[in-house]
Design an enzyme around this catalytic site. Structure first.
Site, short mmCIF file in Angstrom:
data_model
loop_
_atom_site.label_atom_id
_atom_site.label_comp_id
_atom_site.label_asym_id
_atom_site.label_seq_id
_atom_site.Cartn_x
_atom_site.Cartn_y
_atom_site.Cartn_z
N ASP A 198 11.93 26.47 1.47
CA ASP A 198 13.42 26.23 1.53
C ASP A 198 13.84 25.07 0.75
OD1 ASP A 198 16.22 26.58 2.10
OD2 ASP A 198 16.35 25.16 3.79
N SER A 199 15.01 24.63 0.34
CA SER A 199 15.39 23.71 -0.29
C SER A 199 15.44 22.11 0.57
CB SER A 199 16.74 23.71 -1.07
OG SER A 199 17.80 23.99 0.20
N CYS B 107 15.78 30.71 1.65
CA CYS B 107 16.82 29.62 0.91
C CYS B 107 17.74 30.88 0.33
CB CYS B 107 16.40 28.69 0.06
SG CYS B 107 17.32 27.88 -1.22
N ASN B 108 18.75 31.06 0.20
CA ASN B 108 19.82 32.03 -0.45
C ASN B 108 19.75 31.45 -2.10
OD1 ASN B 108 21.10 31.97 2.42
ND2 ASN B 108 21.71 33.73 1.70
N TYR C 140 19.65 22.88 -3.74
CA TYR C 140 19.38 23.80 -4.88
C TYR C 140 20.54 24.37 -5.40
CZ TYR C 140 14.29 24.18 -3.88
OH TYR C 140 13.02 24.01 -3.85
N CYS D 37 24.13 30.61 3.69
CA CYS D 37 22.90 29.53 3.30
C CYS D 37 22.20 29.18 4.74
CB CYS D 37 23.59 28.26 2.69
SG CYS D 37 22.77 26.93 2.61
N THR D 38 20.96 29.12 4.59
CA THR D 38 20.23 28.96 5.73
C THR D 38 20.40 27.56 6.41
OG1 THR D 38 18.13 28.06 4.40
CG2 THR D 38 18.33 30.74 5.19
N HIS D 39 21.16 26.64 5.72
CA HIS D 39 21.41 25.13 6.49
C HIS D 39 22.77 25.58 7.40
CE1 HIS D 39 19.19 23.36 3.60
NE2 HIS D 39 19.08 22.20 3.89
N GLU E 186 21.19 18.25 6.39
CA GLU E 186 20.00 17.11 6.09
C GLU E 186 20.18 15.81 6.45
OE1 GLU E 186 17.40 17.67 3.71
OE2 GLU E 186 18.02 20.04 4.08
#
Length: 255
Positions: A3-4, A66-67, A35, A178-180, A146
């Protein structure tokens, strides 16, 4: 898994539930995060580097958690490497089937929304049902996660800015593209209200991974190794907050 940054840990938790007997190595590319605002070619080149590292460490299936990386690199990955790849895509199909108002909102990164793959999803699943789709890039969401800011005034203000215009426009279903973003789910639900549907794709990706993964080596104890290209101390502070109760080896990857 790659992932980013730390967002893909939301998918990792779902994969672990279904595949507890398997070892997982995860790379969070926090040094390059986000990203979503980077050129497609640059994202693809970086994802190749992460993939080479994972394969060198023995990966026999890779989840692109990560999308933005999926949109820009997954087809190239499948063409280049002889192992299965599982990608992410916004849950347009289930959202289009679930909505009662005929309007859905997609919270995503700029790269995901701009990609041809995303527009194909809309044409395939939303257009035939005459579902209106509102898209909204949410760059602050990735930064918040993050930094470990999952609740409080700053997170709530970002949710109001990005999500409330969709709600006011009639959306009754929001897609976390988005996975975040699932790490902000409680704050999002708090702001938009419990009557709205919120969908992410972590469970679906875990099921897809389960269907493709080879049988586990029964004689070896499964391990979980999380690597970051960013500061190790940041990961050490974030991991217990994002994955409470999860035991893993954390390390720094120079790449």
């Amino acid at each position: 898994m790659l992932d980013s940054g730390v967002g893909g840990l939301s998918v990792l938790l779902e994969v672990q539930k279904l595949l507890p007997e398997h070892s997982i190595r995860y790379i969070g590319d926090s040094a390059w995060c986000p990203y979503g605002s980077k050129p497609a070619g640059l994202i693809q080149q970086r994802v190749f580097q992460l993939t080479d590292e994972l394969i060198a460490k023995g990966a026999n299936i890779i989840v692109v958690a990560c999308n933005s990386a999926t949109i820009n690199a997954v087809e190239a990955l499948r063409a280049r490497y002889p192992i299965p790849f599982v990608g992410m895509e916004p849950a347009v199909k289930p959202a289009a089937l679930l909505t009662k108002t005929g309007t859905i909102g997609i919270l995503a990164t700029e790269a995901s929304i701009a990609g041809e793959k995303f527009h194909h999803l809309l044409e395939t699943h939303a257009a035939p049902l005459k579902v209106k789709v509102i898209t909204q890039p949410c760059p602050d969401f990735v930064t918040l996660v993050e930094n470990g800011t999952l609740e409080g005034p700053e997170a709530e203000e970002a949710v109001r800015q990005y999500a409330m215009p969709m709600v006011e426009a009639g959306a009754d279903t929001l897609v976390l593209g988005c996975t975040h973003y699932p790490f902000l789910r409680e704050t999002i639900q708090k702001i938009v209200g419990n009557h709205l549907n919120i969908i992410d794709t972590g469970q679906a990706v875990a099921k897809r991974t389960q269907s493709l993964v080879p049988s586990a080596e029964t004689e070896a104890a499964p391990s979980l190794h999380i690597q970051t290209t960013g500061p190790l101390e940041t990961l050490e502070a974030l991991f217990p907050k994002l994955c409470p109760g999860t035991v893993a080896t954390l390390s720094k990857l120079e790449l």
